[in-house]
Design an enzyme around this catalytic site. Structure first.
Site, short mmCIF file in Angstrom:
data_model
loop_
_atom_site.label_atom_id
_atom_site.label_comp_id
_atom_site.label_asym_id
_atom_site.label_seq_id
_atom_site.Cartn_x
_atom_site.Cartn_y
_atom_site.Cartn_z
N CYS A 1 0.84 -1.20 0.00
CA CYS A 1 0.00 0.00 0.00
C CYS A 1 0.88 1.26 0.00
CB CYS A 1 -0.98 -0.04 1.18
SG CYS A 1 -2.37 1.10 0.98
N HIS B 1 -3.65 -5.19 0.86
CA HIS B 1 -3.07 -5.61 2.14
C HIS B 1 -3.07 -7.14 2.25
CE1 HIS B 1 -2.59 -1.73 4.24
NE2 HIS B 1 -3.59 -1.34 3.46
N GLU C 1 -1.70 -8.90 4.48
CA GLU C 1 -1.62 -9.34 5.88
C GLU C 1 -2.98 -9.56 6.52
OE1 GLU C 1 -1.28 -4.78 6.09
OE2 GLU C 1 -0.89 -6.40 4.67
#
Length: 525
Positions: free
Chosen positions: A86, A181, A183
């Site tokens: 990002c 993202h 994660e």
């Protein structure tokens, strides 16, 4: 130990994203050690850390604004793979000669990314296949700016309808950027993407495992304290319990645990702690019955913050008194964990956002002569639980809902009295017992009972009663920063209410808290 579990390491630079710690936890889950530092780390610090790869986190600022965070130039000169996430992708593009613009369409939430070129990062990863045969990924976006022009030497490897460069890479230098993202769990293949970066691209080995962490911690404890005596304040919580087990395995009888029963614990909790750690595991443990002292100290105090301070200060006094009785004690052990110590210490400019500045030693005297032992200092909470299981601690104890440090001191509203604590203990035990019986305990993130210092009229048989009110509280949350009230079945709530009112003389009414966070907090005080 033949292998140093810290040899294979990833460096994560934090640009202020709420998800940054999640990146570190994912890398650890993969089996590789990593550390989380502020974005303005120095070249010398990076060289000394000697990572096999670097991840640049997301962040709330705009690359296009003057003074916004930048990765150190050395990140792109170190000769190791780099992954920008990002904001991390945007600053990579900007710093290496590409272009970043504010987007006319902000992307927040679910998006579908189309893979348009093969790369080691996205190899064999797909959630669906598009009409044109391209792999499609379900991802989580959270950005306003976007890369408008990729730097020289880079290729675009994925796109969305509104983001033409959703992922990019430089094959020669092994630099990668993703606008989404990986994660977060909403990015369905995010863990596979991170695994391919850490294991395949950075060539790391899986050395960071529960068994290896335990072996390493035991070796380091032995090396640090030798044959000297260690004191630990054991609360029965996850962190202090796992610390106790590690120390016991490392130094045996040279560990003395001090368990302070302050009268603010859950039903039978003090007896359970003594039985588990003293009788079952054979630890050297001293129980201090300090209920009277704590209740005396809390008389007349209604303000929640003043109650917290009074409880904390009294605990330090009691612990210091007991510690002074132990001859030849040279070390104090604490259950400090990694999120407690992540702070801006790595910030060279002072501009980096502080994630959290905290130390578990708070309240201990500055002139304390004991050395400090913190065997969990490198670990996240989920890692602490995993090694606790490996050390033989019971699952139910390690995965219990959070319990505040001041205990029932902040679940009895207003002034603390023994009568209130005794009523609350019993009501809370019924609530938790019924959650387990209905297989609901692990389906809510936290559940507890609150004692309200107000009386309410009730009827028991033919008699009027005028007794106390308790509130049940249950929430669902991922990170405890925000939370929804748990929609427990009405029949279940009715059963709990009936049991509490019928079985506990002194409670006439049960209510259920349906406040979310925000605007309310999870705990009432």
């Amino acid at each position: 130990m033949t292998t140093n579990i810290h040899d294979q390491r990833i460096l994560i630079l934090d640009f202020g994203s709420q998800y940054t710690q999640l990146i570190a936890r994912r890398v650890r889950e993969i089996g590789v050690y990593c550390e989380l530092w502020a974005w303005d780390v120095t070249e010398e610090q990076i060289r000394e850390f000697n990572p096999q790869g670097i991840i640049l986190s997301g962040g709330p600022e705009s690359v296009t604004e003057e003074g916004s965070p930048r990765a150190p130039d050395y990140v792109f000169e170190a000769g190791v793979p780099v992954l920008g996430v990002c904001y991390g992708m945007q600053t990579m593009a900007h710093q290496l000669g590409g272009g970043v613009l504010g987007s006319d369409k902000r992307e927040f939430g679910y998006a579908q990314v189309e893979v348009i070129k093969p790369s080691p990062l996205l190899d064999k990863i797909e959630d669906a296949i598009g009409d044109n045969g391209a792999a499609l990924l379900d991802v989580w976006m959270s950005h306003g700016d976007k890369v408008a022009a990729i730097p020289e030497g880079f290729e675009t490897i994925a796109q969305t309808a509104s983001c033409p460069h959703a992922a990019m890479y430089n094959e020669e230098k092994q630099f990668y950027g993703v606008q989404f993202h990986p994660e977060v769990t909403h990015t369905r293949q995010g863990m596979r993407l991170l695994t391919q970066f850490v294991m395949d691209i950075c060539k790391c080995e899986k050395l960071w495992t529960a068994g290896a962490i335990i072996e390493d911690a035991i070796e380091r404890i032995k090396e640090k304290v030798g044959d000297e005596r260690v004191i630990l304040g054991l609360s029965g919580g996850v962190d202090s319990s796992v610390t106790a087990m590690l120390l016991h395995r490392a130094i045996g009888k040279n560990l003395t645990c001090v368990f302070v029963d302050n009268g603010l614990l859950r039903l039978n909790e003090a007896d359970q702690v003594m039985e588990m750690f003293g009788d079952h595991f054979g630890l050297n443990i001293i129980r201090v019955d300090a209920e009277g002292r704590f209740l005396d100290r809390l008389k007349g105090i209604e303000d929640p913050e003043l109650k917290r301070k009074a409880i904390g200060n009294e605990f330090v006094r009691v612990f210091d008194e007991e510690a002074s009785k132990l001859e030849n004690a040279k070390w104090l052990a604490q259950g400090t964990i990694y999120p407690d110590v992540i702070e801006s210490a790595g910030s060279a400019t002072g501009k980096a956002h502080v994630i959290k500045s905290h130390h578990n030693v708070g309240g201990l005297p500055e002139d304390m002569e004991l050395g400090l032992v913190e065997p969990l200092r490198e670990l996240f909470k989920d890692e602490v639980r995993k090694i606790g299981l490996e050390l033989g601690l019971p699952y139910d104890m390690l995965y219990r809902h959070p319990f505040p440090g001041p205990g029932l001191g902040v679940r009895v509203l207003g002034e603390i009295k023994k009568e209130y604590c005794d009523l609350l203990r019993r009501a809370d035990a019924i609530f938790i017992e019924e959650l387990y019986a209905a297989d609901l305990y692990q389906k809510v993130s936290q559940a507890f009972t609150v004692f309200l210092p107000v009386r309410s009229v009730g009827v028991m048989g033919d008699a009027r009663k005028y007794d106390w009110v308790v509130s049940l509280r249950a929430v669902e949350t991922i990170d405890f920063m925000t939370a929804h009230w748990a929609h427990l079945p009405y029949d279940f709530l009715g059963k709990v209410s009936n049991r509490i009112i019928n079985e506990i003389d002194g409670i006439s009414r049960v209510v259920y808290d349906i406040s979310g966070k925000p605007p309310a907090t999870i705990e009432w005080e």
